[in-house]
Design an enzyme around this catalytic site. Sequence first.
Site, mmCIF file in Angstrom:
data_model
loop_
_atom_site.group_PDB
_atom_site.id
_atom_site.type_symbol
_atom_site.label_atom_id
_atom_site.label_comp_id
_atom_site.label_asym_id
_atom_site.label_seq_id
_atom_site.Cartn_x
_atom_site.Cartn_y
_atom_site.Cartn_z
ATOM 1 N N SER A 1 44.153 98.079 -49.391
ATOM 2 C CA SER A 1 43.536 99.403 -49.433
ATOM 3 C C SER A 1 42.068 99.276 -49.861
ATOM 4 O O SER A 1 41.173 99.882 -49.255
ATOM 5 C CB SER A 1 44.315 100.289 -50.400
ATOM 6 O OG SER A 1 43.768 101.568 -50.469
ATOM 7 N N HIS B 1 39.475 104.707 -64.325
ATOM 8 C CA HIS B 1 39.974 103.391 -63.919
ATOM 9 C C HIS B 1 39.663 102.357 -64.998
ATOM 10 O O HIS B 1 39.785 101.155 -64.752
ATOM 11 C CB HIS B 1 39.290 102.938 -62.631
ATOM 12 C CG HIS B 1 39.480 103.844 -61.451
ATOM 13 N ND1 HIS B 1 40.714 104.229 -60.998
ATOM 14 C CD2 HIS B 1 38.582 104.418 -60.607
ATOM 15 C CE1 HIS B 1 40.554 105.008 -59.925
ATOM 16 N NE2 HIS B 1 39.289 105.130 -59.685
ATOM 17 N N LYS C 1 42.588 102.350 -56.106
ATOM 18 C CA LYS C 1 43.378 102.222 -54.878
ATOM 19 C C LYS C 1 44.891 102.184 -55.121
ATOM 20 O O LYS C 1 45.651 101.697 -54.301
ATOM 21 C CB LYS C 1 42.964 101.011 -54.012
ATOM 22 C CG LYS C 1 41.477 100.840 -53.782
ATOM 23 C CD LYS C 1 40.748 102.114 -53.460
ATOM 24 C CE LYS C 1 41.163 102.720 -52.148
ATOM 25 N NZ LYS C 1 40.563 104.080 -52.005
HETATM 26 P P1 A3P Z 1 46.017 103.210 -48.315
HETATM 27 O O1 A3P Z 1 44.602 102.737 -48.225
HETATM 28 O O2 A3P Z 1 47.000 102.084 -48.456
HETATM 29 O O3 A3P Z 1 46.373 104.140 -47.222
HETATM 30 P P2 A3P Z 1 43.124 105.905 -54.679
HETATM 31 O O4 A3P Z 1 43.237 107.386 -54.680
HETATM 32 O O5 A3P Z 1 43.527 105.283 -55.975
HETATM 33 O O6 A3P Z 1 41.778 105.482 -54.206
HETATM 34 O O7 A3P Z 1 44.222 105.341 -53.645
HETATM 35 C C1 A3P Z 1 44.055 105.499 -52.272
HETATM 36 C C2 A3P Z 1 45.373 105.147 -51.606
HETATM 37 O O8 A3P Z 1 46.324 106.206 -51.872
HETATM 38 C C3 A3P Z 1 45.231 105.058 -50.089
HETATM 39 O O9 A3P Z 1 46.144 104.038 -49.671
HETATM 40 C C4 A3P Z 1 45.684 106.437 -49.661
HETATM 41 O O10 A3P Z 1 46.119 106.514 -48.317
HETATM 42 C C5 A3P Z 1 46.839 106.682 -50.627
HETATM 43 N N1 A3P Z 1 47.155 108.121 -50.729
HETATM 44 C C6 A3P Z 1 46.331 109.124 -51.058
HETATM 45 N N2 A3P Z 1 46.973 110.300 -50.987
HETATM 46 C C7 A3P Z 1 48.234 110.030 -50.590
HETATM 47 C C8 A3P Z 1 49.376 110.850 -50.316
HETATM 48 N N3 A3P Z 1 49.343 112.165 -50.418
HETATM 49 N N4 A3P Z 1 50.516 110.217 -49.932
HETATM 50 C C9 A3P Z 1 50.572 108.867 -49.815
HETATM 51 N N5 A3P Z 1 49.513 108.047 -50.062
HETATM 52 C C10 A3P Z 1 48.356 108.631 -50.441
#
Ligand code: A3P
Length: 284
Positions: free
Chosen positions: A128, A98, A43
């Site tokens: 998140s 991870h 996340k």
């Molecule tokens: P939020 O839940 O705060 O919106 P991971 O890929 O490690 O699972 O992380 C997911 C988080 O990265 C989510 O955060 C998601 O919205 C954010 N995220 C993914 N793509 C993104 C992008 N292009 N720009 C900004 N945030 C992004």
Amino acid sequence: MAEYLWFEGTPFPPLAFKTETIRACRDKFVMKDEDTVILTYPKSGTNWLVEIVCLIHTKGDPKWIQSVFSWRRSPCLESNNGYALLENTEGPHLMKSHLPFRLFPKSLFNSKAKVIYVIRNPRDVLVSGYFFWKDSKLHKHPKSLQEYLEWFIEGNVPYGSWFEHIRGWMSMRERDNFLVLSYEELKKDTRGTIEKICQFLGKKLEPEELDSVLQNSSFQVMKDNKMSNFSLVPTHYFPNGVLLMRKGISGDWKNHFTVAQAEAFNKIFQEKMACFPPEFFPWE
Ligand code: A3P
């Protein structure tokens, strides 16, 4: 529903992981000099980085990200399917992981594989993760943010303690093949940070190619891309759909933490991260 799969003190979601695979990762997986690893605590922006690195590889051409699932373009090293895919295909490999430092393939330490480690304000990671896992059928899910916050602080969430993850991996930060980035800097100066990634990966992009990387890895474009937004993950794992592309902002924790929760978290943060100077972490 199964709780977690525990491996040497670290909890994993039980369905996509096996003890033998996680052990094989650490003891047998051969990391090659040409490999690239996107490494995060879950996340923290993992999939955003996957999109950016894929687009850098194609010099901004979106065909690859529009036609191949994100988890095939950059398999998750420690998952059953990801491990099999990486073992059975020719490199060089792009992969995501991870894993905490102590469970990562030992072969990394004798290779020049490039690792991009992305950190994010743990409060935003927590929020998140709470919304992502709250309705999933992958493992036990929390009844409230308060319950999740307690689990997070104890390290009783997928991949264990955020604090341990950061402390372990930050010991690598001076190495030439290890780039530390933050979600916050990526948000604030996306173009500049993408240029930094290009430099680290030894890729030279023309300004219009860079424009295309920026455009095609934007929140909205990723959210609309079925190959990247996880909307095609089987619904038996996530009956209400996968909330990967939720808000995509920095500081959303302020909308969810109570004052008492914020204070309690600050205290724990200061205790557990006292080994780092405060300016080390680029968030408020
Ligand atoms: P939020 O839940 O705060 O919106 P991971 O890929 O490690 O699972 O992380 C997911 C988080 O990265 C989510 O955060 C998601 O919205 C954010 N995220 C993914 N793509 C993104 C992008 N292009 N720009 C900004 N945030 C992004």
